[in-house]
Design an enzyme around this catalytic site. Structure first.
Site, short mmCIF file in Angstrom:
data_model
loop_
_atom_site.label_atom_id
_atom_site.label_comp_id
_atom_site.label_asym_id
_atom_site.label_seq_id
_atom_site.Cartn_x
_atom_site.Cartn_y
_atom_site.Cartn_z
N SER A 456 0.82 -1.22 0.00
CA SER A 456 0.00 0.00 0.00
C SER A 456 0.85 1.26 0.00
O SER A 456 0.63 2.19 -0.78
CB SER A 456 -0.94 0.00 1.20
OG SER A 456 -0.19 0.02 2.41
N ASP A 457 1.84 1.32 0.89
CA ASP A 457 2.60 2.57 0.97
C ASP A 457 3.66 2.69 -0.13
O ASP A 457 4.05 3.80 -0.48
CB ASP A 457 3.20 2.78 2.37
CG ASP A 457 4.08 1.64 2.83
OD1 ASP A 457 4.14 0.61 2.13
OD2 ASP A 457 4.70 1.77 3.88
N CYS A 458 4.08 1.57 -0.68
CA CYS A 458 5.03 1.67 -1.80
C CYS A 458 4.32 2.24 -3.03
O CYS A 458 4.88 3.05 -3.77
CB CYS A 458 5.63 0.31 -2.11
SG CYS A 458 6.54 -0.38 -0.71
#
Ligand code: LAN
Length: 728
Positions: A456-458
């Site tokens: 998700s954060d990548c």
């Protein structure tokens, strides 16, 4: 140290040297695939000169000139970039060692050993050097990670690795390590993973390994504890482990194995009661003691189930598990999710398909993707690199300093943008639902697209970098709108009911599954959890996206963000802090949380949450202006300072947090930035300090590029806000 000659397989073992010739190592970056090469031929050495990045990684002199002393924050950013640009790799990305965990090399060496994979002498030599360099100086043992105290896990496994690499048991450092191991009770006190690897090797008997039944994979999907619901790293390790456990497969028993049977235990091998030691574990290794329910389950599976385990069921389970292994191999071109399931899948293919199979050959090649050489020797990285993640952050740092339009940095940033363009994942995997994979079209992973696991954060950080940079005058638009929308569509699948986001997938199971946590050495591993960092990164990405594309899925995004923000507020501790799961620790999560609140217009002035977040950070600032956090923060869940004092990286995170929050008093920030600037070297670099990253609460991992990326970001943001003035 000379390799042993008292063993028939010894002739196959590598010849160990003191050190290799460091001027012969080269790192090759093929579209984000990093592999190290040792040039034996003089001619090759001339044809392929060492780059500055190679020299830096290897700790060789780079002979860079001193730069003009930085007087203002932007001077310091410029000097930092002047240095950091030399580390950019030809495809446009950055790389680095990604060590920390001390249980990776042993799994690889055991796998190499039992699959009779020759280990080149230069590899063996430098792995030996690394392992010795990372032994704890006081007792000669090894911990779970490079800063950790010695444990049975670390010591038994790394000792074994060194023996397999050819180090003699009489070498003084081995005598010391063995003494430490014996003082802790020997390898029978090791955690599950060590017992597993030692049984594969033939040093333990399989009866000492708690059961890993592949039949779990035959359960219907609705079963609440089916492995598909587990955190992806656990289920992808469980998968090949269950296959190998079910086969009770062990490698050849060589004289060295017979010797290890004498060296690793405190009682005679023949007298060991293997079953009785399944649950013995040293207290230092027992971070997450097993639940009584799990122990009971293990007892039943070990003592009752064998009478019911019909051959056809066992066969069916093994076959299905092997199919799932093959899907993972195919979907990642044998890169695999990570450095634990990689070697295990390799071994499973070897067992099932034999030494000559393509799968075995390709796995063998792929092991190189995890290895890294630094001044201390060769280590195994926690992933096959940090490519997309660090590149996305670097772009953002330069943008935050308003320097992207400076012609000087355009070539560097254009290449970085091209890299992210190339690394976007363009398709979902085949058989997505059958192998329980998450939608990934349009996403970015942490490392590269071969590995191809979206996080998700990548996705969020890469998307932010791309969105802003390709809109900046002078930069090409490489990703057309549809590709941006693909990223958003995938991102929007990540939200949990709670409003929060997890890492690779939305949460699929209940946190009660922690009852099945059998790894002992890690905490919170069984399912995906909501993470403040991941959730906040998604929020900032969505906020930015809406600025450029106000229409696309506007209602979905709005409700996503509202729910996410509610979660972020809830996740704040009463003292104003947020607990970080992937960086150390409260300073890291604080930065993400305050950035995301700022992205929806919440700052110190108008938000109680932000005020409390700032007060927490300010209360931890040290007299020298810096912040210091130790990995103990992660283990204990309480802010804990590092004994070595202020740290550049945590200081930068805290400054970024305060700047995002529009903290009204600039004095503490100035003081902190002065500390950061005072630590910058005359050539523009910052030196490595204490470890920065974490996973599973107990294991630390290095993010060496953070000491460049975040100080530059903090300095740049300050200058943008207050002007590029000399700090008082
Ligand atoms: C990582 C590295 C990156 C990290 C962030 C993107 C920083 C985070 O925000 C989300 C989770 C993620 C992707 C992450 C998850 C766990 C990893 C892959 C690691 C910490 C690197 C190594 C670790 C992996 C589990 C190590 C192998 C050990 C096992 C217990 C299987």
């Amino acid at each position: 140290i000379d390799s042993e000659v008292n063993d028939t397989s010894a002739s196959k073992r590598p010849k160990l040297q003191e050190r290799t010739d460091y001027t012969r190592w080269r790192m090759l970056d093929e579209a984000g695939r990093h592999t190290w090469h040792y040039l034996e031929d003089k001619e090759d050495v001339e044809e392929w000169p060492q780059s500055l990045a190679d020299k830096y990684f290897l700790g060789l002199p780079m002979d860079l000139p001193d730069l003009p002393t930085a007087k203002t924050p932007l001077d310091s950013v410029k000097n930092g970039l002047e240095f950091f640009q030399h580390l950019q790799l030809p495809p446009g990305n950055w790389g680095c060692e990604y060590g920390g965990p001390m249980f990776l090399i042993p799994g690889l060496i055991v796998t190499w050993s039992v699959t009779e994979t020759p280990i080149p002498s230069h590899v063996a030599t430098e792995m030996k050097n690394y392992l010795f360099a990372r032994a704890n100086p006081d007792d000669g043992g090894w911990g779970l990670h490079i800063e950790g105290e010695s444990t049975v896990f670390g010591t038994s496994m790394n000792y074994t690795a060194l023996r397999l690499l050819g180090v003699s048991e009489e070498e003084p450092r081995m005598i010391k390590a063995r003494g430490t191991l014996h003082k802790m009770g020997g390898a029978t006190k090791a955690p599950h993973w060590a017992k597993f690897w030692l049984s594969v090797l033939g040093v333990c008997q399989w009866d000492i390994v708690n059961p890993v039944p592949p039949e779990f994979w035959l359960l219907p999907d609705w079963v609440p504890f089916h492995p598909w619901r587990w955190w992806i790293h656990m289920r992808m390790v469980f998968l090949p482990m269950s296959f190998i456990w079910s086969k009770r497969w062990s490698g050849k028993i060589t004289p060295l194995i017979l010797q290890l049977r004498q060296e690793l235990f405190t009682e005679s091998y023949d007298k060991i009661n293997w079953d009785a030691n399944r649950n013995t574990i040293h207290e230092k290794d027992d971070y997450h003691p097993k639940s009584w329910l799990l122990k009971t389950g293990f007892w039943v599976i070990s003592n009752v189930y064998p009478y019911f385990r019909v051959e056809s069921l066992k066969q069916k389970a093994e076959d299905w598990v092997f199919k799932l292994i093959q899907m993972e191999d195919k979907n990642t071109d044998f890169s695999n999710l990570g450095p634990v399931n990689g070697p295990m899948n390799f071994l499973a293919c070897y067992i099932q398909e034999g030494p000559k199979a393509y799968s075995v050959q390709r796995h063998r090649e792929r092991m190189a993707d995890f290895l890294w050489v630094k001044e201390e020797g060769m280590l195994m990285n926690g992933t096959n690199g940090v490519q997309c993640w660090d590149t996305a952050f670097l772009i953002q740092s330069v943008m935050d300093a308003d320097m992207a339009e400076d012609p000087k940095w355009k070539p560097m940033l254009t290449k970085a943008l091209e890299f992210l363009d190339d690394q976007q994942i363009r398709e979902n995997v085949d058989d997505q639902a059958i192998c329980y994979r998450q939608q990934r079209k349009g996403a970015w992973g942490f490392s590269n697209k071969d590995q191809g696991y979206a996080v998700s954060d990548c996705i969020s950080e890469a998307l932010k970098a791309v969105l802003v940079l390709q809109r900046t005058p002078g930069y090409p638009t490489l990703l057309e709108d549809q590709r941006i929308f693909d990223a958003i569509d995938t991102l929007l699948t990540y939200q949990n009911k709670s409003g929060g986001c997890a890492s690779y997938e939305p949460t699929r199971g209940s946190d009660k599954l922690e009852i099945l946590n059998a790894a002992e050495v890690f905490g919170r591993i069984m399912i995906e959890y909501d993470y403040p960092e991941c959730t906040t990164a998604v929020v900032t990405a969505l906020s930015l996206f809406t600025k450029y594309y106000p229409e696309y899925r506007a209602a979905d995004i709005k409700s996503f963000k509202e729910r996410a923000i509610r979660y972020i507020r809830r996740a704040q501790y009463p003292d104003g802090s947020w607990y970080g799961s992937w960086g150390i620790c409260f300073t890291y999560a604080g930065m993400f949380a305050l950035e995301s609140l700022a992205s929806i217009g919440e700052t110190y002035e108008n938000s109680e949450h932000v005020r409390k977040g700032c007060e927490f950070l300010i209360s931890k600032q040290r007299d020298d202006g810096g912040w210091s956090e130790s990995y103990r923060s992660c283990e204990r869940g309480i802010y804990t300072e590092h004994p070595s004092g202020s740290q550049v990286v945590m200081t930068a995170w805290s400054c970024i947090a305060l700047l995002e929050a529009h903290y009204p008093d600039r004095v503490p920030i100035e003081k902190a930035l002065k500390l950061i600037m005072s630590r910058q070297q005359p050539n523009g670099e910052w030196l490595q300090e204490a470890i920065e990253g974490v996973f599973n609460k107990s294991c630390m991992i290095s993010y060496p590029n953070y000491k460049f990326i975040f100080p530059m970001k903090a300095l740049g943001m300050f200058a943008k806000r207050y002007g590029d003035i000399a700090l008082p």
